[in-house]
Design a protein around this motif. Structure first.
Motif, short mmCIF file in Angstrom:
data_model
loop_
_atom_site.label_atom_id
_atom_site.label_comp_id
_atom_site.label_asym_id
_atom_site.label_seq_id
_atom_site.Cartn_x
_atom_site.Cartn_y
_atom_site.Cartn_z
N ASP A 112 33.41 20.83 18.85
CA ASP A 112 34.54 21.91 19.05
C ASP A 112 35.16 21.92 20.42
OD1 ASP A 112 35.88 24.51 18.52
OD2 ASP A 112 34.34 25.62 19.46
N ILE A 113 35.26 20.50 20.97
CA ILE A 113 36.08 20.30 22.14
C ILE A 113 37.42 20.79 21.85
CG2 ILE A 113 36.49 18.49 23.65
CD1 ILE A 113 33.93 19.30 23.99
N LYS A 114 38.10 21.32 22.85
CA LYS A 114 39.55 21.74 22.57
C LYS A 114 40.10 21.17 23.89
CE LYS A 114 38.31 26.16 20.79
NZ LYS A 114 36.60 26.21 21.01
N ILE A 115 41.65 20.87 23.61
CA ILE A 115 42.25 20.53 24.64
C ILE A 115 43.65 21.07 24.63
CG2 ILE A 115 43.56 18.12 25.24
CD1 ILE A 115 41.52 16.91 23.04
N GLU A 116 44.09 21.39 25.99
CA GLU A 116 45.22 22.13 26.25
C GLU A 116 46.05 21.57 27.35
OE1 GLU A 116 43.50 26.01 26.40
OE2 GLU A 116 44.43 26.34 28.51
N GLY A 117 47.37 21.68 27.51
CA GLY A 117 47.96 21.14 28.53
C GLY A 117 48.55 22.09 29.43
N PHE A 118 48.66 21.77 30.62
CA PHE A 118 49.24 22.63 31.72
C PHE A 118 50.37 22.18 32.58
CE2 PHE A 118 50.10 24.62 35.90
CZ PHE A 118 50.06 25.91 35.56
N TRP A 119 51.54 22.77 32.57
CA TRP A 119 52.74 22.28 33.23
C TRP A 119 53.28 23.24 34.01
CZ3 TRP A 119 58.05 20.13 31.03
CH2 TRP A 119 58.67 19.50 32.13
N LEU A 120 53.28 23.54 35.52
CA LEU A 120 53.79 24.41 36.27
C LEU A 120 55.19 25.00 35.83
CD1 LEU A 120 52.93 26.42 38.55
CD2 LEU A 120 53.78 24.84 40.01
#
Length: 352
Positions: free
Chosen positions: A277-285
């Protein structure tokens, strides 16, 4: 000074991009005499005082950023300067004469220049006690650090792992996490940075080159329930780090420091995603600011500026240079990012 006076009395020199992929980052920069167009509605004209080099700038120069490079495109994503002309209604008039931290309008203009154009709502007035060098770095790295730590809080994390933690974003995240009561496990690749981050206040610092790194990470992440990874590497380090973290952990991917020709970059364990149940999300300011309400952006700016003014935040500066020394300084930064930022001071060169 009006825009007409500027065009007559000053040369708007700027750095632009060459698309030649055989060149290094610094070699792909050309200094040109910039033509300053009339301001469109909503825009302001800035006399630039200082602009940093960020990892995103280097990635852009190499053609691997989320914004496609174009030949002769203006470069530089953030900086600080003085608003000298505006075509932006009441807010633009209010900004005129003020020192502001700014984000560029990518594809329209860049801030590695003597003068730059951007949107008025991309300008944030700067407190007088913050120096030009520090003000130039107010937006990209510090705001990213704050936003990601607050995202970790929203995910319920009590402890976080930060890879490439000797970067300016990593150091900012350590400082801010400590302020809000979140424990940190910082990972680095040299003993020198272990000592630096320990002194900075990281709760735990691990060297990825140590033979027992994986065992140490797993033991620590389990013991303090570190369930969020702030990921600036996006290659083999990412699945390796996630494998040592508890089930249900989340990676917030905000950069790609690994030199790779893969247009996507990043490698993640499918088994971890499915079975752990590993989750991956991105962040771009840029995406965050684009979606945020104006009052949210101002609140974020005020928070970050207070952190700078109080000494909680500080950007490490390696060198401040004019156009003539910029290429050499960029080459150093590309290899030694943890030494500190390179700052372009475009008016240092009197002959340019």
């Amino acid at each position: 000074m009006t825009q007409q006076q500027l065009t007559v009395n000053n040369k708007g020199f700027a750095l632009v991009l060459s698309e030649d992929e055989s060149l290094t980052s610094s070699q792909r920069l050309n200094l040109i005499e910039k033509e300053i167009p009339p301001l469109q509605i909503g825009q302001v004209l800035i006399k630039m005082l200082a602009s940093p080099v960020n990892p995103s700038d280097l990635v852009y120069l190499l053609g691997k950023y989320g914004l496609a490079p174009q030949n002769n495109a203006y470069c530089g994503f953030e900086g600080v300067g003085i608003v000298i002309d505006a075509n932006a209604g009441f807010y633009g008039k209010w900004l005129t004469g003020k020192r502001v931290a700014i984000s560029a309008q990518p594809g329209i203009d860049g801030v590695w220049a003597k003068y730059a154009i951007t949107k008025a709502n991309f300008c944030l007035p700067v407190r007088k006690e913050i120096s030009d060098e520090q003000a130039a770095t107010l937006i990209v790295n510090p705001c990213t650090s704050v936003c990601m730590v607050e995202r970790a809080q929203a995910l319920g994390a009590k402890s976080i792992v930060i890879n490439a933690a000797a970067s300016q974003v990593g150091k900012g995240a350590i400082r801010y996490a400590k302020l809000v009561g979140i424990k940190t496990i910082a990972t680095v690749r040299s003993q020198t940075n272990v000592d630096v981050l320990t002194e900075l206040g990281a709760d735990h610092v691990l060297n990825t080159v140590d033979e027992d790194f994986d065992e140490k990470l797993n033991a620590l992440a389990t013991a303090i329930n570190a369930t969020v990874l702030l990921d600036a590497v996006a290659a083999d380090d990412t699945p390796r780090t996630l494998k040592g973290m508890p089930k249900g952990s989340t990676a917030i991917v905000y950069g790609r420091l690994t030199d790779t020709h893969d247009p996507i970059g990043g490698r993640f364990s499918v088994a971890d995603v499915i079975f752990r149940d590993i989750k991956i999300e991105g962040f771009w300011l840029a995406t965050y600011i684009g979606k945020a309400k104006p009052w949210q952006v101002l609140a974020l700016s005020n928070k970050v500026q207070k952190l700078f003014a109080s000494g909680v935040f500080k950007t490490d500066i390696y060198a401040s240079v004019g156009f003539s020394g910029f290429a050499k300084a960029i080459d150093h930064y590309a290899v030694h990012k943890s030494d500190g930022k390179v700052i372009l001071r475009p008016h240092l060169d009197e002959t340019v």
